[in-house]
Motif scaffolding. Structure first.
Motif, PDB file in Angstrom:
ATOM      1  N   GLU A 151      57.466  60.482  74.189  1.00  0.00           N
ATOM      2  CA  GLU A 151      58.756  60.271  74.848  1.00  0.00           C
ATOM      3  C   GLU A 151      58.952  58.827  75.327  1.00  0.00           C
ATOM      4  O   GLU A 151      59.738  58.561  76.244  1.00  0.00           O
ATOM      5  CB  GLU A 151      58.935  61.228  76.050  1.00  0.00           C
ATOM      6  CG  GLU A 151      58.614  62.680  75.740  1.00  0.00           C
ATOM      7  CD  GLU A 151      59.529  63.261  74.676  1.00  0.00           C
ATOM      8  OE1 GLU A 151      60.712  62.946  74.661  1.00  0.00           O
ATOM      9  OE2 GLU A 151      59.018  64.038  73.834  1.00  0.00           O
ATOM     10  N   ASN A 152      58.232  57.883  74.729  1.00  0.00           N
ATOM     11  CA  ASN A 152      58.376  56.472  75.084  1.00  0.00           C
ATOM     12  C   ASN A 152      59.247  55.753  74.063  1.00  0.00           C
ATOM     13  O   ASN A 152      59.168  56.020  72.869  1.00  0.00           O
ATOM     14  CB  ASN A 152      57.002  55.787  75.126  1.00  0.00           C
ATOM     15  CG  ASN A 152      56.075  56.410  76.155  1.00  0.00           C
ATOM     16  OD1 ASN A 152      56.475  56.659  77.286  1.00  0.00           O
ATOM     17  ND2 ASN A 152      54.834  56.669  75.765  1.00  0.00           N
ATOM     18  N   TYR A 153      60.071  54.808  74.557  1.00  0.00           N
ATOM     19  CA  TYR A 153      60.866  53.955  73.687  1.00  0.00           C
ATOM     20  C   TYR A 153      60.155  52.623  73.470  1.00  0.00           C
ATOM     21  O   TYR A 153      59.578  52.055  74.398  1.00  0.00           O
ATOM     22  CB  TYR A 153      62.234  53.664  74.316  1.00  0.00           C
ATOM     23  CG  TYR A 153      63.306  54.660  73.979  1.00  0.00           C
ATOM     24  CD1 TYR A 153      63.787  54.786  72.688  1.00  0.00           C
ATOM     25  CD2 TYR A 153      63.874  55.449  74.976  1.00  0.00           C
ATOM     26  CE1 TYR A 153      64.794  55.696  72.389  1.00  0.00           C
ATOM     27  CE2 TYR A 153      64.876  56.364  74.692  1.00  0.00           C
ATOM     28  CZ  TYR A 153      65.334  56.476  73.390  1.00  0.00           C
ATOM     29  OH  TYR A 153      66.325  57.375  73.097  1.00  0.00           O
ATOM     30  N   HIS A 154      60.214  52.126  72.243  1.00  0.00           N
ATOM     31  CA  HIS A 154      59.707  50.797  71.927  1.00  0.00           C
ATOM     32  C   HIS A 154      60.818  50.057  71.183  1.00  0.00           C
ATOM     33  O   HIS A 154      61.420  50.610  70.255  1.00  0.00           O
ATOM     34  CB  HIS A 154      58.463  50.871  71.041  1.00  0.00           C
ATOM     35  CG  HIS A 154      57.387  51.760  71.587  1.00  0.00           C
ATOM     36  ND1 HIS A 154      56.419  51.313  72.469  1.00  0.00           N
ATOM     37  CD2 HIS A 154      57.129  53.081  71.383  1.00  0.00           C
ATOM     38  CE1 HIS A 154      55.603  52.309  72.771  1.00  0.00           C
ATOM     39  NE2 HIS A 154      56.020  53.395  72.129  1.00  0.00           N
ATOM     40  N   LEU A 193      72.853  53.829  70.674  1.00  0.00           N
ATOM     41  CA  LEU A 193      71.621  54.142  69.966  1.00  0.00           C
ATOM     42  C   LEU A 193      70.632  54.859  70.886  1.00  0.00           C
ATOM     43  O   LEU A 193      69.976  55.828  70.484  1.00  0.00           O
ATOM     44  CB  LEU A 193      71.002  52.864  69.399  1.00  0.00           C
ATOM     45  CG  LEU A 193      70.169  52.970  68.115  1.00  0.00           C
ATOM     46  CD1 LEU A 193      70.982  53.587  66.986  1.00  0.00           C
ATOM     47  CD2 LEU A 193      69.650  51.598  67.705  1.00  0.00           C
ATOM     48  N   TYR A 194      70.526  54.386  72.132  1.00  0.00           N
ATOM     49  CA  TYR A 194      69.668  55.056  73.110  1.00  0.00           C
ATOM     50  C   TYR A 194      70.115  56.504  73.315  1.00  0.00           C
ATOM     51  O   TYR A 194      69.307  57.433  73.311  1.00  0.00           O
ATOM     52  CB  TYR A 194      69.723  54.317  74.455  1.00  0.00           C
ATOM     53  CG  TYR A 194      68.750  53.181  74.593  1.00  0.00           C
ATOM     54  CD1 TYR A 194      67.388  53.411  74.791  1.00  0.00           C
ATOM     55  CD2 TYR A 194      69.194  51.867  74.542  1.00  0.00           C
ATOM     56  CE1 TYR A 194      66.503  52.361  74.929  1.00  0.00           C
ATOM     57  CE2 TYR A 194      68.304  50.800  74.680  1.00  0.00           C
ATOM     58  CZ  TYR A 194      66.958  51.059  74.875  1.00  0.00           C
ATOM     59  OH  TYR A 194      66.076  50.010  75.002  1.00  0.00           O
ATOM     60  N   THR A 195      71.413  56.686  73.520  1.00  0.00           N
ATOM     61  CA  THR A 195      71.951  58.021  73.771  1.00  0.00           C
ATOM     62  C   THR A 195      71.734  58.943  72.580  1.00  0.00           C
ATOM     63  O   THR A 195      71.315  60.099  72.714  1.00  0.00           O
ATOM     64  CB  THR A 195      73.454  57.940  74.096  1.00  0.00           C
ATOM     65  OG1 THR A 195      73.649  57.085  75.221  1.00  0.00           O
ATOM     66  CG2 THR A 195      74.011  59.315  74.421  1.00  0.00           C
ATOM     67  N   ALA A 196      72.010  58.415  71.378  1.00  0.00           N
ATOM     68  CA  ALA A 196      71.832  59.207  70.166  1.00  0.00           C
ATOM     69  C   ALA A 196      70.367  59.594  69.989  1.00  0.00           C
ATOM     70  O   ALA A 196      70.056  60.714  69.580  1.00  0.00           O
ATOM     71  CB  ALA A 196      72.328  58.430  68.952  1.00  0.00           C
ATOM     72  N   GLY A 197      69.462  58.672  70.313  1.00  0.00           N
ATOM     73  CA  GLY A 197      68.036  58.956  70.176  1.00  0.00           C
ATOM     74  C   GLY A 197      67.599  60.136  71.023  1.00  0.00           C
ATOM     75  O   GLY A 197      66.830  60.995  70.571  1.00  0.00           O
ATOM     76  N   LYS A 198      68.098  60.183  72.245  1.00  0.00           N
ATOM     77  CA  LYS A 198      67.760  61.295  73.137  1.00  0.00           C
ATOM     78  C   LYS A 198      68.258  62.619  72.560  1.00  0.00           C
ATOM     79  O   LYS A 198      67.563  63.642  72.629  1.00  0.00           O
ATOM     80  CB  LYS A 198      68.370  61.051  74.514  1.00  0.00           C
ATOM     81  CG  LYS A 198      67.758  59.874  75.268  1.00  0.00           C
ATOM     82  CD  LYS A 198      68.455  59.659  76.606  1.00  0.00           C
ATOM     83  CE  LYS A 198      67.868  58.462  77.340  1.00  0.00           C
ATOM     84  NZ  LYS A 198      68.563  58.199  78.619  1.00  0.00           N
ATOM     85  N   GLN A 199      69.454  62.595  72.000  1.00  0.00           N
ATOM     86  CA  GLN A 199      70.012  63.827  71.454  1.00  0.00           C
ATOM     87  C   GLN A 199      69.286  64.268  70.183  1.00  0.00           C
ATOM     88  O   GLN A 199      69.006  65.455  69.973  1.00  0.00           O
ATOM     89  CB  GLN A 199      71.505  63.638  71.178  1.00  0.00           C
ATOM     90  CG  GLN A 199      72.335  63.396  72.436  1.00  0.00           C
ATOM     91  CD  GLN A 199      73.826  63.483  72.173  1.00  0.00           C
ATOM     92  OE1 GLN A 199      74.274  64.257  71.344  1.00  0.00           O
ATOM     93  NE2 GLN A 199      74.605  62.702  72.901  1.00  0.00           N
ATOM     94  N   ILE A 200      68.954  63.308  69.319  1.00  0.00           N
ATOM     95  CA  ILE A 200      68.267  63.640  68.077  1.00  0.00           C
ATOM     96  C   ILE A 200      66.862  64.141  68.363  1.00  0.00           C
ATOM     97  O   ILE A 200      66.362  65.054  67.692  1.00  0.00           O
ATOM     98  CB  ILE A 200      68.238  62.415  67.132  1.00  0.00           C
ATOM     99  CG1 ILE A 200      69.670  62.024  66.736  1.00  0.00           C
ATOM    100  CG2 ILE A 200      67.419  62.714  65.876  1.00  0.00           C
ATOM    101  CD1 ILE A 200      69.770  60.699  66.012  1.00  0.00           C
ATOM    102  N   GLN A 202      65.916  65.967  70.658  1.00  0.00           N
ATOM    103  CA  GLN A 202      65.994  67.369  71.048  1.00  0.00           C
ATOM    104  C   GLN A 202      66.116  68.308  69.843  1.00  0.00           C
ATOM    105  O   GLN A 202      65.989  69.524  69.985  1.00  0.00           O
ATOM    106  CB  GLN A 202      67.179  67.578  71.986  1.00  0.00           C
ATOM    107  CG  GLN A 202      67.021  66.854  73.323  1.00  0.00           C
ATOM    108  CD  GLN A 202      68.254  66.977  74.206  1.00  0.00           C
ATOM    109  OE1 GLN A 202      69.241  67.610  73.845  1.00  0.00           O
ATOM    110  NE2 GLN A 202      68.206  66.361  75.378  1.00  0.00           N
ATOM    111  N   LEU A 203      66.325  67.737  68.657  1.00  0.00           N
ATOM    112  CA  LEU A 203      66.448  68.553  67.448  1.00  0.00           C
ATOM    113  C   LEU A 203      65.085  68.947  66.892  1.00  0.00           C
ATOM    114  O   LEU A 203      65.017  69.667  65.895  1.00  0.00           O
ATOM    115  CB  LEU A 203      67.245  67.792  66.378  1.00  0.00           C
ATOM    116  CG  LEU A 203      68.689  67.439  66.735  1.00  0.00           C
ATOM    117  CD1 LEU A 203      69.321  66.609  65.623  1.00  0.00           C
ATOM    118  CD2 LEU A 203      69.507  68.702  66.998  1.00  0.00           C
ATOM    119  N   GLY A 204      64.017  68.459  67.525  1.00  0.00           N
ATOM    120  CA  GLY A 204      62.686  68.861  67.100  1.00  0.00           C
ATOM    121  C   GLY A 204      61.896  67.807  66.361  1.00  0.00           C
ATOM    122  O   GLY A 204      60.888  68.124  65.709  1.00  0.00           O
ATOM    123  N   CYS A 205      62.316  66.546  66.454  1.00  0.00           N
ATOM    124  CA  CYS A 205      61.585  65.455  65.791  1.00  0.00           C
ATOM    125  C   CYS A 205      60.343  65.088  66.598  1.00  0.00           C
ATOM    126  O   CYS A 205      60.377  65.063  67.820  1.00  0.00           O
ATOM    127  CB  CYS A 205      62.457  64.209  65.686  1.00  0.00           C
ATOM    128  SG  CYS A 205      64.062  64.487  64.971  1.00  0.00           S
TER     129      CYS A 205
END
Length: 277
Positions: free
Chosen positions: A196-199, A160-167, A169-172
């Motif tokens: 760019e912070n995770y909660h 989930l962490y990895t996917a979040g970083k990639q998504i 970059q799609l402009g969210c």
């Protein structure tokens, strides 16, 4: 005599005749949280708690007309967008909304139903990324949808962490990655904010099949809290609390033969009245 307004939430989403997901879940959620709910129908799925049998399209012109009719009359304080299953729908929604002033927008990229049925056409994903992601204040994919967007398996919290970083970059602007499909006693959802912070949000995973419409409900709750004037972070946090309690209070109720609905009205609020100035 004093005049008042209700905080208003517009849902642009698909239909669910069984009452647990889609526009029906959105209306119930916003209403339960004290907001006035309006709606625009994007598609007519034929479904029940066991799954989607067929999807009947709504003409894109009718979608545009619906949006304009609502925004010209009852201008919302927040918008939730759900099922958008064709590129033409994406385009007409974005182009129609662009005629009006920007307001908080929550986009739930509905791609896979709770039952596992795929709900979106392949060529729609590019249109969603290019057109809807830039105007959304937050998107709310579940693990299956995150896997589609990130082009990878998403089965664990690390995934989930990895996917979040990639998504991202799609402009969210920000992403709430929902962890409800984790096979663990505790589930973790990740909110990746605009800075760019995770909660992390952790909750107990209930042993129940009554989660039909949980994604629709959560995104609508976030929109409702935004309409009530909460910050995005607080809206996400309060939305998580609402969905947890809605599942908890409906986990032992039998409704239908498949994945049952949540209890949206476990603690319904009166319609909020804001004094006009």
């Amino acid at each position: 005599m004093k005049k008042y307004t209700y905080p208003s939430v517009l849902t642009i989403a698909g239909f669910d005749g069984s009452g647990g997901a889609g526009i029906q879940a959105d209306i119930k959620t916003a209403s339960a949280l004290g907001c006035f709910s309006t709606s625009v129908l994007t598609a007519l799925p034929v479904q029940n708690t066991q799954g989607v049998r067929k999807i009947y399209p709504i003409p894109v012109e009718a979608v545009a007309d619906q949006i304009e009719a609502i925004l010209d009359d009852i201008f919302p304080d927040a918008i939730k967008i759900g099922m958008v299953h064709t590129p033409q729908l994406v385009e007409v929604i974005v182009s129609t909304l662009s005629k009006y002033k920007k307001i908080p927008l929550v986009f739930d990229p509905v791609m896979v139903a709770t039952s596992g049925h795929r709900l979106i056409e392949e060529d729609t994903i590019t249109a969603i990324i290019e057109r809807l992601f830039p105007i959304a204040d937050v998107i709310t994919p579940n693990m299956d949808e995150a896997a589609i967007l990130a082009h990878m398996k998403v089965e664990t919290l690390d995934d989930l962490y990895t996917a979040g970083k990639q998504i991202k970059q799609l402009g969210c602007k920000s992403i709430l990655l929902k962890g409800g499909h984790q096979e663990t006693s505790m589930i973790t959802s990740l909110f990746y904010d605009e800075y760019e912070n995770y909660h992390c949000f952790e909750t107990i995973k209930f042993n129940t099949n009554n989660t039909h419409g949980s994604g629709c409900t959560l995104s609508s709750a976030i929109a409702a809290y935004l309409a009530l004037g909460k910050t995005l972070y607080d809206s996400v946090s309060l939305g998580q609390q609402y969905i947890y309690q809605a599942i908890e209070n409906g986990k032992d109720v039998k409704t239908g033969l498949g994945n049952g609905p949540l209890n949206h009205f476990f603690n319904p609020q009166k319609l909020v009245k804001n004094e006009m100035v």
